[in-house]
Design a protein around this motif. Structure first.
Motif, mmCIF file in Angstrom:
data_model
loop_
_atom_site.group_PDB
_atom_site.id
_atom_site.type_symbol
_atom_site.label_atom_id
_atom_site.label_comp_id
_atom_site.label_asym_id
_atom_site.label_seq_id
_atom_site.Cartn_x
_atom_site.Cartn_y
_atom_site.Cartn_z
ATOM 1 N N PRO A 167 0.699 -1.079 0.318
ATOM 2 C CA PRO A 167 0.212 0.324 -0.086
ATOM 3 C C PRO A 167 1.136 1.334 -0.177
ATOM 4 O O PRO A 167 1.729 1.200 0.428
ATOM 5 N N ASP A 168 0.292 2.386 -0.776
ATOM 6 C CA ASP A 168 0.923 3.459 -0.953
ATOM 7 C C ASP A 168 0.225 4.376 -0.586
ATOM 8 O O ASP A 168 -0.821 5.216 -1.102
ATOM 9 N N GLY A 199 3.260 9.231 -6.262
ATOM 10 C CA GLY A 199 2.611 10.512 -7.246
ATOM 11 C C GLY A 199 4.066 11.094 -6.659
ATOM 12 O O GLY A 199 3.961 12.283 -8.242
ATOM 13 N N ARG A 200 4.267 11.245 -5.410
ATOM 14 C CA ARG A 200 4.966 12.706 -5.473
ATOM 15 C C ARG A 200 6.411 12.011 -6.137
ATOM 16 O O ARG A 200 7.753 12.834 -6.272
ATOM 17 N N GLY A 201 7.077 10.133 -6.468
ATOM 18 C CA GLY A 201 8.548 10.516 -6.731
ATOM 19 C C GLY A 201 8.121 10.485 -7.992
ATOM 20 O O GLY A 201 9.379 11.324 -9.145
ATOM 21 N N LEU A 202 7.292 10.231 -8.766
ATOM 22 C CA LEU A 202 6.651 10.730 -10.312
ATOM 23 C C LEU A 202 7.578 11.597 -11.228
ATOM 24 O O LEU A 202 7.934 12.475 -11.701
ATOM 25 N N THR A 258 8.753 4.387 -7.478
ATOM 26 C CA THR A 258 9.216 4.724 -8.922
ATOM 27 C C THR A 258 9.563 3.839 -9.832
ATOM 28 O O THR A 258 10.119 3.702 -10.603
ATOM 29 N N GLN A 259 9.601 2.694 -8.973
ATOM 30 C CA GLN A 259 11.178 1.624 -9.473
ATOM 31 C C GLN A 259 9.865 0.836 -10.521
ATOM 32 O O GLN A 259 11.228 -0.930 -10.326
ATOM 33 N N GLY A 260 8.682 0.170 -9.899
ATOM 34 C CA GLY A 260 8.071 -0.924 -10.234
ATOM 35 C C GLY A 260 6.616 -0.742 -11.035
ATOM 36 O O GLY A 260 6.055 0.149 -11.452
ATOM 37 N N LEU A 261 5.995 -1.275 -10.687
ATOM 38 C CA LEU A 261 4.782 -1.824 -11.534
ATOM 39 C C LEU A 261 3.498 -0.360 -10.999
ATOM 40 O O LEU A 261 2.932 -0.187 -12.356
ATOM 41 N N GLU A 267 1.276 1.892 -13.814
ATOM 42 C CA GLU A 267 0.311 2.100 -13.587
ATOM 43 C C GLU A 267 -0.331 3.504 -13.762
ATOM 44 O O GLU A 267 -0.460 3.952 -14.886
ATOM 45 N N ARG A 268 0.527 4.355 -13.349
ATOM 46 C CA ARG A 268 0.275 5.670 -12.510
ATOM 47 C C ARG A 268 0.570 6.615 -14.152
ATOM 48 O O ARG A 268 0.049 6.816 -14.396
ATOM 49 N N LEU A 269 1.306 6.068 -15.663
ATOM 50 C CA LEU A 269 1.998 6.699 -15.871
ATOM 51 C C LEU A 269 0.819 6.607 -17.061
ATOM 52 O O LEU A 269 0.592 7.681 -17.914
#
Length: 371
Positions: A134-135, A141-144, A168-171, A175-177
């Protein structure tokens, strides 16, 4: 060939896993019990089970490692496919549907591995980097947002991704992008290449020479991790129980929240609509371990019952008939999600009653303890 972010990690892992010479000389399996070249056609198992009431932990280990090798191999292939498709998408030769399908394949291939948060998965930090969830504080979002400030040529480099946040290193980052108005390219290239490296590193850390599989095969008094074959059985049994805990408490419990306050956006992969499929893939992976890994040493009546409860659990999931993120918001469909959660917990109890005693083990410390 590993890129730099994983070469050092893999060398370190293999150094830690080096098996003492005395432990490498494990005795071969006896004829007729756990033979490598035998197959039980009646039960569909890779090896014949020993006599009733007897547990052959060596044969169980070989069967279980065969399941793990297939599952880790599937993620290695899916992550490589995701990297190839991401590069093609950003080059204009693969459309949005293709890259989203590749993301789905990789996520469903990872789902069974989420249960095995020990050994190489723990050492390489894969559980966090592959699926930062969980995030609760929106680190993804902040990392992206931070990545957006970097030059495009850097974003396509997995070394850049390796130096950034695990979020920002995974699935979830991919998905967010892909499912928001953020610019997907070229960041999805760098992230997916990083994941391809990790998929290969995980497989080799398990199954290359002096990998974790060799360590498990050499269980005994001189082994740095498994002092007896039974200890590896206990580790796997605990991992299966942990996987079910993840389904009940996180994948179902988090979006359920309370009746007055559900949290639909806490459902895993809700943007892509993969929440239900991920749960099904994890349950399928656990059922495979029970059926092909454990069940050769379980009485047939108990084996059949546990697998039937697995099927009932999958039926409860199918009965929800809509994405988890939507189902938790309506009273009628919410009841179905709660019924699924209850069934998963029932499955855990049935395993503790009927499977663990057959194997002579109980659950030990798992990644869920202390959460």
């Amino acid at each position: 060939m590993f890129r730099k972010p994983f070469l050092a990690a893999l060398v370190l892992a293999q150094g830690l896993l080096a098996v003492p010479a005395a432990a490498q000389s494990a005795p071969p399996a006896q004829d007729g019990v756990g033979r490598l070249d035998s197959f039980n056609e009646e039960l569909g198992l890779p090896y014949w089970a020993p006599g009733r009431g007897e547990v052959d932990h060596d044969a169980l280990r070989r069967r279980s490692l065969a399941v793990l090798e297939r599952q880790f191999g599937a993620f290695r292939e899916a992550s490589a496919g995701l990297a190839e498709t991401a590069s093609a998408h950003c080059a204009g030769t693969a459309d949005a549907a293709e890259i989203k399908a590749a993301l789905r394949d990789a996520w469903l291939a990872w789902a069974p591995l989420d249960s095995y948060q020990f050994g190489p998965v723990e050492q390489l930090g894969a559980a966090l980097t592959v699926n930062f969830w969980p995030d609760k504080k929106d680190f993804v979002g902040r990392g992206l947002k931070a990545l957006e400030a970097l030059p495009p040529e850097d974003l396509a480099d997995p070394a850049t991704i390796a130096q950034g946040s695990a979020a920002t290193q995974g699935l979830p980052a991919i998905e967010r992008l892909l499912y928001t108005d953020m610019e997907a390219c070229p960041a999805i290239v760098g992230i997916s290449l990083y994941m391809e490296d990790l998929g290969g590193a995980l497989y080799d850390a398990w199954f290359a020479e002096n990998g974790w599989a060799d360590l498990a095969n050499a269980a005994g008094p001189d082994n740095p991790v498994y002092l007896s074959p039974e200890e590896f059985t206990k580790t796997l049994y605990t991992a299966v129980d942990f996987g079910l805990t993840r389904v009940a408490e996180s994948r179902l419990g988090r979006p359920l929240g309370t009746f007055d306050r559900p949290f639909p956006d806490q459902a895993e992969a809700w943007r892509s609509g993969l929440s239900n499929e991920i749960i099904l893939a994890q349950i399928h992976g656990l059922a495979e371990m029970v059926r092909l890994g454990f069940a050769g040493d379980v009485r047939e009546t108990d084996r059949g019952w546990i697998l039937e409860v697995f099927e009932q659990t999958e039926g409860r999931l199918a009965a929800i008939e809509q994405p988890i993120s939507e189902a938790v918001q309506e009273p009628t469909s919410r009841v179905r999600v709660e019924a699924m959660q209850t069934k998963v917990r029932h499955l855990q109890l049935e395993m503790a009653k009927n499977l663990g005693p057959n194997l002579g083990v109980e659950t030990g410390f798992s990644a869920a303890d202390g959460d």
